[in-house]
Design a protein around this motif. Structure first.
Motif, short mmCIF file in Angstrom:
data_model
loop_
_atom_site.label_atom_id
_atom_site.label_comp_id
_atom_site.label_asym_id
_atom_site.label_seq_id
_atom_site.Cartn_x
_atom_site.Cartn_y
_atom_site.Cartn_z
N GLY A 1 4.45 -10.12 2.49
CA GLY A 1 3.95 -10.59 3.79
C GLY A 1 3.48 -9.44 4.66
N LEU A 2 4.27 -8.37 4.67
CA LEU A 2 3.91 -7.20 5.48
C LEU A 2 2.61 -6.58 5.01
N THR A 3 2.44 -6.48 3.66
CA THR A 3 1.20 -5.90 3.13
C THR A 3 0.00 -6.75 3.54
N ILE A 4 0.18 -8.09 3.51
CA ILE A 4 -0.92 -8.96 3.95
C ILE A 4 -1.21 -8.71 5.42
N LEU A 5 -0.16 -8.55 6.23
CA LEU A 5 -0.35 -8.22 7.65
C LEU A 5 -1.09 -6.89 7.81
N TYR A 6 -0.64 -5.87 7.06
CA TYR A 6 -1.29 -4.55 7.09
C TYR A 6 -2.79 -4.69 6.83
N SER A 7 -3.12 -5.57 5.84
CA SER A 7 -4.52 -5.67 5.41
C SER A 7 -5.39 -6.24 6.53
N LEU A 8 -4.76 -6.86 7.53
CA LEU A 8 -5.53 -7.46 8.63
C LEU A 8 -5.53 -6.58 9.88
N GLY B 1 -8.80 -8.53 11.92
CA GLY B 1 -9.26 -9.67 11.12
C GLY B 1 -9.56 -9.24 9.70
N PHE B 2 -10.70 -9.68 9.18
CA PHE B 2 -11.03 -9.39 7.78
C PHE B 2 -11.91 -8.14 7.62
N GLU B 3 -11.90 -7.29 8.67
CA GLU B 3 -12.77 -6.11 8.64
C GLU B 3 -12.47 -5.21 7.44
N ASN B 4 -11.15 -5.00 7.17
CA ASN B 4 -10.79 -4.16 6.02
C ASN B 4 -11.38 -4.72 4.72
N PHE B 5 -11.32 -6.05 4.59
CA PHE B 5 -11.83 -6.68 3.38
C PHE B 5 -13.34 -6.50 3.27
N GLY C 1 -4.43 0.30 6.09
CA GLY C 1 -5.09 -1.00 6.23
C GLY C 1 -6.01 -1.28 5.06
N LEU C 2 -6.88 -0.32 4.75
CA LEU C 2 -7.82 -0.48 3.63
C LEU C 2 -7.09 -0.60 2.31
N GLY C 3 -6.10 0.31 2.10
CA GLY C 3 -5.33 0.27 0.86
C GLY C 3 -4.64 -1.07 0.67
N SER C 4 -4.10 -1.64 1.77
CA SER C 4 -3.41 -2.92 1.69
C SER C 4 -4.38 -4.05 1.36
N ALA C 5 -5.59 -3.98 1.96
CA ALA C 5 -6.60 -4.99 1.64
C ALA C 5 -6.92 -4.93 0.14
N LEU C 6 -7.08 -3.71 -0.37
CA LEU C 6 -7.33 -3.53 -1.81
C LEU C 6 -6.18 -4.10 -2.64
#
Lengths: 308, 301
Positions: B38-45, B60-64, B271-276
């Motif tokens: 859950g935390l990693t998903i939060l990080y990714s946002l 938001g979904f900027e990292n993605f 953030g970027l690493g978590s999105a990945l």
């Protein structure tokens, strides 16, 4: 007890090998094909292993000879001596202390593996027995969730672990790994033991219940002794996973266990392949010996449910 | 054995007992798995600061979108896919061949089956180290063998060559995983009653026909398990490539897990690493599900 439960576990195998033993004629061509195939198989498995073992038994000078001496003219145990004692004679290590850190790392790996085996056998044994004999509402979903955990990449959860462990101050201690390894050892142990309990006959437990034993008494006095082969298999597999784990150990510790230490050796310029090979051989021996010793139980537990 | 009908028959007290036995393990897994996921998903946002002490501003979904528009990501995804295709097909095929071979009757079968276990019991990282040196350009055994067989005439540094680095890392990983596949498939073959093959042989079926119409259908569930595990192992592979090439030369072997590792711990773009990492997790899940679908299609009769 354990012998009595065996036929119930693998009935199909008995009949299959039984009829095979009666024998049937095989053509000479098929025999040649089988032994030819076996030769290729043996080379495929043994060539890299042989290369490793030879490298650990020769001197850097012999290693420098082209082509690589697959059958060395003389051997030495100096490489093992130097990684065990950290000796820098023969300029094996240059100026690093890398060699003296192997034995402590082996000790840490054993300690972490042993703690996890005891901890997870208790936790997973209880959970697997509950799931197998007293399925509650939601038990099935829990089992599915356990399977899904195998897909969660370690790299996807390592960040929060790192932050949390820094806050509570367990980074670079065995506890960082004992805690985080449960992520994969606990689901593995639950799956294996649940499978195992499902295959155990229930008659003795039912008899115990009629005799007035409580559910906990039945579990402790009747089930645990019968389930010993399954517990041994799960224990070996837990130890194997803990011993082999590299990624969490790389991120959460400073080369505390064997795998990150070996990876560290690779980046030390002065540390040559002969010494690393000796360290590598020693790191392979415990898991391989353990699995070969308990081969029948381990493979049985690993493959339970396959082919059904 | 534990059919739904049975669980309905269990008394409330019995269900409560089973629940209590399961709770400790379940709580630990939720804390250790669900929470960090859950935390990693939060990080990714979020645009997480490099020290990871706080979430930072929500983006938001900027990292993605940054990840998905980056050529580095697509190059790495391609390498991951190539690695996975080679790894899954070779591991499964070689594993199947070894299982069929070791299911025959011959002298020394116990020893051969023990040999099969060695690569599986060897830690992934050690396999990477072993094969890195085995394929080495100056002291490697692979070169010695290839020259002795007359296949090559000079030493080649396989891992420094962008064209051969990926195939050699695949070969190293396959060496381990084929053994694992072989162990599982051999167990599946051992439950195959000999009578089936013998009856078919009497009817005049050849070796190949018996393999196609008896062995393969019988092994289907075991093959499905093996293939799914291979797909997951392929997408999540880290140790072997880390030990052999660290992603190099250039980015020739930089699979996604290695790219994420760099993002998180070398350039600390959490953030970027978590999105990945979220993307990789989804890919592994979808890959596993597709494999299940493909292999079980037509099996339900």
């Amino acid at each position: 007890m354990s012998i009595a439960s065996e036929p119930a576990l693998r009935p199909a195998r008995r009949t299959a090998s039984g009829s095979r033993d009666r024998g049937r004629a095989r053509s000479p061509g098929a025999t040649i094909a089988i032994y030819g195939g076996l030769l290729v198989f043996a080379i495929w498995i043994l060539l890299p292993v042989w290369y490793l073992v030879v490298s650990s038994l020769i001197t850097p000078t012999q290693l420098g000879v082209k082509p690589f001496p697959l059958i060395p003219t003389s051997i030495t145990f100096d490489n093992y001596l130097s990684v065990l004692t950290g000796s820098t004679r023969n300029q094996v290590f240059g100026s690093t202390d890398a060699g003296s850190r192997l034995l402590p790392a082996i000790g840490q790996s054993f300690f972490i593996g042993a703690v996890l085996v005891v901890l997870d056998l208790i936790l997973a044994g209880a959970a697997a027995y509950g799931l197998s004999r007293y399925p509650f509402r939601g038990a099935r979903s829990f089992e599915l969730a356990i399977i899904v955990t195998r897909v969660v990449p370690a790299i996807a959860i390592i960040g929060p672990f790192f932050v949390a462990f820094r806050i509570i101050g367990v980074l670079n201690t065995p506890f960082a790994l004992i805690i985080s390894y449960n992520v994969f050892t606990l689901p593995l142990a639950i799956m294996i033991l649940k499978n195992y309990f499902d295959q155990l006959p229930r008659e003795i437990e039912e008899a115990a219940k009629i005799d007035g034993a409580s559910r906990l008494q039945t579990l402790w006095i009747i089930v645990v002794p019968i389930a010993r082969p399954g517990l041994v298999a799960a224990g070996v597999l837990i130890f194997l996973e803990a011993w082999s784990e590299f990624f969490y150990a790389l991120v959460l510790t400073n080369q505390l266990t064997v795998p990150p230490l070996l990876a560290g050796f690779q980046s030390v310029q002065q540390f040559n392949w002969n010494a690393l090979a000796a360290a590598t051989v020693m790191s392979i021996l415990p898991p391989v010996v353990l699995v070969l010793l308990f081969q029948r139980h381990v493979i049985g537990a690993l493959t339970a449910g396959i082919g059904k | 054995m534990t059919s739904p009908a049975l669980s309905n028959e269990l008394s409330r007290a019995d269900q409560w007992f089973g629940f209590r036995l399961t709770v400790p393990a379940a709580v630990i897994l939720i804390v250790l798995l669900a929470l960090p996921t859950g935390l990693t998903i939060l990080y990714s946002l979020h645009d997480v600061p490099a020290n990871g002490a706080s979430l930072g501003p929500f983006v938001g979904f900027e990292n993605f979108s940054i990840v998905l528009s980056s050529p580095v990501f697509w190059r790495s995804a391609t390498v991951t896919l190539l690695f996975s295709i080679g790894f899954v097909t070779l591991s499964t095929a070689i594993g199947l061949a070894m299982a069929i071979l070791l299911n025959q009757k011959f002298i020394g079968r116990g020893l051969a089956r023990a040999l099969l276990i060695i690569p599986w019991a060897t830690p992934w990282l050690v396999i990477g180290i072993l094969w890195k040196w085995f394929a080495d350009g100056s002291v490697g055994g692979l070169n010695a063998v290839l020259i002795a067989l007359g296949i090559t005439s000079d030493y080649h540094d396989f891992l420094a060559d962008p064209n051969t680095a990926l195939p050699v890392t695949i070969l190293a990983a396959v060496w381990r995983q084929a053994s694992f596949a072989g162990i599982l498939l051999l167990a599946g073959l051992q439950t195959l009653p000999d009578e089936l093959g013998e009856a078919a042989a009497l009817d005049g079926a050849g070796v190949w026909q018996r393999f196609l119409h008896i062995t393969l259908p019988w092994l289907r569930p075991a093959l499905a398990t093996v293939a799914v595990l291979n797909v997951i192992y392929a997408f999540l592979q880290f140790d072997v490539i880390f030990a052999m090439t660290q992603g190099g030369p250039g980015d020739a072997t930089q699979v996604l897990s290695l790219l994420i590792y760099r993002q998180l711990f070398a350039v600390t773009q959490i953030g970027l690493g978590s999105a990945l990492a979220v993307i990789l997790g989804l890919v592994a899940l979808v890959g596993g599900l597709i494999t299940v679908k493909l292999l079980y299609r037509g099996h339900v009769q």
